[in-house]
Scaffold this motif. Structure first.
Motif, mmCIF file in Angstrom:
data_model
loop_
_atom_site.group_PDB
_atom_site.id
_atom_site.type_symbol
_atom_site.label_atom_id
_atom_site.label_comp_id
_atom_site.label_asym_id
_atom_site.label_seq_id
_atom_site.Cartn_x
_atom_site.Cartn_y
_atom_site.Cartn_z
ATOM 1 N N GLN A 233 16.612 14.477 57.200
ATOM 2 C CA GLN A 233 17.133 13.764 57.925
ATOM 3 C C GLN A 233 16.692 12.825 58.378
ATOM 4 N N ALA A 234 15.373 12.684 59.190
ATOM 5 C CA ALA A 234 14.111 12.139 60.112
ATOM 6 C C ALA A 234 13.370 11.442 59.460
ATOM 7 N N ARG A 235 13.047 11.916 57.944
ATOM 8 C CA ARG A 235 11.665 11.789 57.479
ATOM 9 C C ARG A 235 12.111 10.432 57.516
ATOM 10 N N TRP A 236 10.645 9.467 57.061
ATOM 11 C CA TRP A 236 11.105 7.698 57.086
ATOM 12 C C TRP A 236 10.857 7.674 55.813
ATOM 13 N N VAL A 237 11.341 6.863 54.811
ATOM 14 C CA VAL A 237 11.020 6.064 53.941
ATOM 15 C C VAL A 237 10.106 5.510 53.958
ATOM 16 N N ASP A 238 9.019 4.953 53.003
ATOM 17 C CA ASP A 238 7.701 4.191 53.101
ATOM 18 C C ASP A 238 8.385 3.227 53.752
ATOM 19 N N GLU A 239 9.028 2.065 52.225
ATOM 20 C CA GLU A 239 9.252 1.298 51.737
ATOM 21 C C GLU A 239 9.938 1.131 53.265
ATOM 22 N N GLU A 240 10.381 1.804 54.137
ATOM 23 C CA GLU A 240 11.734 0.784 55.298
ATOM 24 C C GLU A 240 10.752 1.450 56.924
ATOM 25 N N ILE A 241 9.253 1.906 56.500
ATOM 26 C CA ILE A 241 8.672 1.354 57.925
ATOM 27 C C ILE A 241 8.763 0.664 59.062
ATOM 28 N N THR A 242 7.776 -0.486 57.778
ATOM 29 C CA THR A 242 7.873 -2.222 58.830
ATOM 30 C C THR A 242 8.700 -3.161 59.414
ATOM 31 N N PRO A 243 10.017 -2.495 57.856
ATOM 32 C CA PRO A 243 11.445 -3.569 58.254
ATOM 33 C C PRO A 243 11.772 -2.793 59.621
ATOM 34 N N THR A 244 11.763 -1.789 59.828
ATOM 35 C CA THR A 244 12.195 -1.263 61.117
ATOM 36 C C THR A 244 11.279 -0.883 62.737
ATOM 37 N N PHE A 245 10.133 -1.445 61.876
ATOM 38 C CA PHE A 245 9.062 -1.965 63.089
ATOM 39 C C PHE A 245 9.301 -3.047 63.437
ATOM 40 N N VAL A 246 9.459 -3.621 62.529
ATOM 41 C CA VAL A 246 9.911 -5.446 62.776
ATOM 42 C C VAL A 246 11.217 -5.737 63.621
ATOM 43 N N ASP A 247 12.191 -4.768 63.064
ATOM 44 C CA ASP A 247 13.891 -5.302 64.113
ATOM 45 C C ASP A 247 13.462 -4.418 65.035
#
Length: 503
Positions: A233-247
């Motif tokens: 459940q904690a693992r990231w999806v690569d495509e969402e890493i940057t949007p997560t950090f930017v947010d």
């Protein structure tokens, strides 16, 4: 009487707010494996990076700006501590489960800002180790880490995106961890029964290059370095890493707009695995590496816009740089080589990531501060990321004790565009050491391999002295050591003296 008291209180608050805002905010955008030739402001024609270019247009573009080393962990160590990484053992590229390599008692860049009353945060890649030992329980608080070396808030991933554990940490805790699905990590042997890139290549959405090690536990269809089980459940999806950090970064700016802050935004682009958000895939025409650079540029635009939306852009210092030079095939088959299409990340320089040649450490280096720095400047001053600590200390008139033994030099005047020289000389580390002084570059003899064939990069190793006049030969093609024995002797003496200094 109450009205007068209230008026005085309002005026005092206004004065206090105005005083606080005299101190500039600092947004440091530190990126990963971006080459000198990867930005249109540095001459790239096959890709356009308008948001990053805008930082250069509003401030200074340095043509002689450097990382302290040709790989990520040592460069990040130098940035944080103001010390050359070779001063401390264990500062090579760290595995994903490494212990913290920064002494908690030493001065660091974020600690300097904390001493000046700043709020401090890091969002993005860390890769300086976590915890006090390699063996750690990822299901409990993970410390020491960023909070213990100067940051009041952190939202990071532990190492690099191609290494396990592939999770986010907020402060000391893994984000979204299910206690009923505990995380285990090993860099010694396979653990658990999860598929690996080696055993189950049919499950991969991105193939690994041979012999790079990216064929262990599969996460999000990509083989990683190291083995991991649990924590699904904690693992990231690569495509969402940057949007997560930017947010996270945009929200941080909004929440701290009324107090001075030092925000380190450490991007993952264009480090492998290059798996940008869907909106960028196929947009660059340069494969996934080019697409990742477009994503990076978009992210930078969002951060700058957040400063503007919150009314603090004019009084924010923005520093943009890369931890080392570029590499194309660094472990995955992602089109970086086959879809280069005439793009030159190395900008005609020799070497790249891992190399003592200039493309290994001469990187994009931009700084803007609309309130103080004149726009559209280009500077050839010699500056290095290791110098940020001493330079900001100078700005704050903060005295650094001699026993700190810093290699950081005060180049504040150069960073503000008021000095065109910068530091006198710079020592850089890769597989061997080099020194820059004036227009000359000297590389210490080394009997190691001349080339890393896996990544197709010349390393700069040679059993003989190497000397280059970069003013005439920026590509380091003409070794003039034999014609200049006195200069070789002089530079070699300085270099050996520096590398043999005790810390």
């Amino acid at each position: 009487m109450k009205k007068i008291t209230l008026l005085i209180w309002v005026l005092l608050c206004g004065v206090m707010f105005a005083y606080a805002q005299k101190k500039p905010n600092v947004l440091m955008i530190y990126v990963d494996d971006l080459g000198y030739g990867d930005l249109s402001t540095y001459g790239a024609s096959k890709i356009q990076t308008p948001n990053i270019d805008a930082i250069a247009k509003s401030g200074i573009r340095f043509t002689n700006g450097h990382a302290a080393a040709a790989t990520c962990t040592p460069s990040r160590y130098a940035l944080m501590t103001g010390k050359y990484p070779f001063r401390k053992s264990g500062t090579g590229v760290l595995p994903g489960d490494a212990a913290l390599i920064i002494d908690q008692n030493q001065l660091t860049l974020p600690k300097l800002f904390q001493q000046q009353g700043y709020q401090t945060a890091i969002i993005g890649k860390w890769h300086l180790g976590l915890g006090s030992q390699v063996e750690k329980n990822w299901n409990q608080d993970i410390k020491p880490g960023p909070l213990e070396v100067g940051y009041a808030y952190s939202y990071i991933f532990p190492a690099t995106a191609d290494r396990v554990p592939t999770v986010f940490l907020e402060n000391h805790k893994v984000v979204a961890l299910d206690k009923n699905d505990p995380i285990e990590v090993s860099y010694k042997q396979k653990i658990g029964t999860e598929p690996t890139g080696l055993e189950n290549p049919e499950l991969l959405k991105m193939k690994a290059s041979p012999n790079h090690g990216h064929n262990q536990t599969i996460v999000n269809g990509i083989g990683r370095i190291g083995w991991m089980t649990g924590g699904k459940q904690a693992r990231w999806v690569d495509e969402e890493i940057t949007p997560t950090f930017v947010d996270k970064a945009v929200n941080y700016i909004k929440e701290h707009k009324s107090t001075p802050f030092f925000l380190s935004y450490h991007a993952t682009e264009p480090h492998v695995p290059r798996m940008p958000s869907t909106m960028f895939k196929g947009k660059s025409g340069l494969g996934l590496r080019g697409d990742a650079i477009l994503q990076l540029d978009h992210a930078v635009g969002q951060l700058i816009q957040a400063l503007k939306d919150n009314g603090i852009y004019e009084n924010t210092i923005v520093v943009f740089s890369s931890d080392n030079g570029p590499v194309l095939d660094d472990g995955y088959v992602d089109g970086a080589v086959t879809e280069l299409n005439g793009h030159d990340p190395f900008a005609g320089m020799r070497g790249g990531k891992y190399s003592a040649f200039e493309a290994g450490t001469r990187v994009p280096f931009l700084i803007s501060w609309p309130k103080q720095i004149k726009s559209n400047q280009v500077s050839a001053a010699l500056v290095c990321q290791v110098d940020l600590l001493a330079s900001f200390a100078s700005y704050f008139k903060s005295k650094i004790e001699p026993q700190a033994n810093l290699d950081s030099k005060n180049v504040l005047a150069a960073l503000l565009g008021k000095d065109k020289k910068g530091r006198d000389y710079l020592v850089k580390s890769a597989y061997t050491f080099s020194i820059l002084k004036d227009q000359y570059k000297y590389i210490l003899p080394n009997k190691g391999p001349a080339r890393n064939n896996q990544v197709n990069i010349e390393l700069g190793n040679d059993p003989n002295d190497q000397l280059y006049d970069l003013s005439k030969d920026p590509a380091e093609k003409n070794n003039i050591a034999s014609q200049n024995p006195e200069l070789v002797k002089q530079l070699k003496e300085i270099l050996l003296k520096e590398t043999k200094k005790s810390n």
